[in-house]
Write an enzyme that holds these catalytic residues in place. Structure first.
Site, PDB file in Angstrom:
ATOM      1  CB  ALA A  12     -15.753 -34.202 -39.319  1.00  0.00           C
ATOM      2  CB  SER A  13     -19.495 -29.317 -38.479  1.00  0.00           C
ATOM      3  OG  SER A  13     -19.908 -28.310 -38.652  1.00  0.00           O
TER       4      SER A  13
END
EC number: 5.99.1.4
Length: 206
Positions: A12-13
């Site tokens: 998700a980064s």
């Protein structure tokens, strides 16, 4: 003899996305043994004093958006700093990476598709159907990989990565750990490359 780097991240980064291809190039050039260690980053924040994005001061949130644009230009990657499907539950995608690595497969291509799907293509990477399609697209067997990702064994490894991250002084994603020395953030990849090239001993806090 190949050297080992432990690669802590979450799919998700955006920072992991921006640094992934550059890190994999460094890994290939130095013939690194990469240990892929996706982690539940929110729980790492909780343990190390970090704040999730919505709880940060507005000045920090605004600066993050500027930095994402800077690094988008530096890396030459397409990136929407505020994609419509972020934040999303990255735990399934993260655990798929653990499952693939556990099967002896290289998760690199799958990770690239997940990163691009979120940050460049406005896709919902929390959706099982899409993750299955990306597994197939990158040469993996979707059903078996999804079953493994949702197993108790992989869930335990995901939590173990959290524990290992905190024990190693990792507090954010991505982080690259070489001989116990933490390089936090994709903007530290040049320093990691230099450490590998020089062969110097790891720096310690004390």
């Amino acid at each position: 003899m190949s050297r080992n780097v432990e690669y802590f991240f979450t799919t998700a980064s955006p920072w992991a996305y921006l640094g992934h291809a550059a890190f994999m190039e460094i890994a290939q050039r130095h013939r690194l043994d990469v240990q892929f260690r996706p982690m539940p980053v929110r729980r790492v924040f909780d343990a190390t004093g970090g704040l999730p994005l919505p709880q940060r001061h507005p000045a920090r949130q605004r600066y993050r958006l500027v930095e994402l644009q800077r690094w988008r230009e530096r890396r030459g990657l397409p990136l929407n700093p505020q994609p419509k499907h972020s934040p999303f539950d990255a735990s399934i995608a993260d655990r798929i990476v653990i499952a693939l690595a556990g099967q002896g497969a290289n998760p690199d291509a799958f990770m690239r598709r997940v990163f691009a799907g979120t940050w460049a293509e406005e896709r919902d990477l929390g959706a099982r159907e899409l993750l299955g399609a990306l597994l197939a697209e990158t040469g993996h067997e979707p059903e078996a990989s999804m079953r493994a990702a949702e197993s108790e064994a992989v869930a335990a490894l995901y939590d173990a990565n959290r524990e290992a991250a905190v024990a190693m002084d990792v507090f954010g994603a991505p982080s690259y750990v070489l001989d116990g020395e933490v390089f936090w953030g994709q903007d530290r990849l040049d320093l990691l490359d230099e450490a590998l090239t020089s062969g110097r001993e790891a720096f310690r806090a004390g």
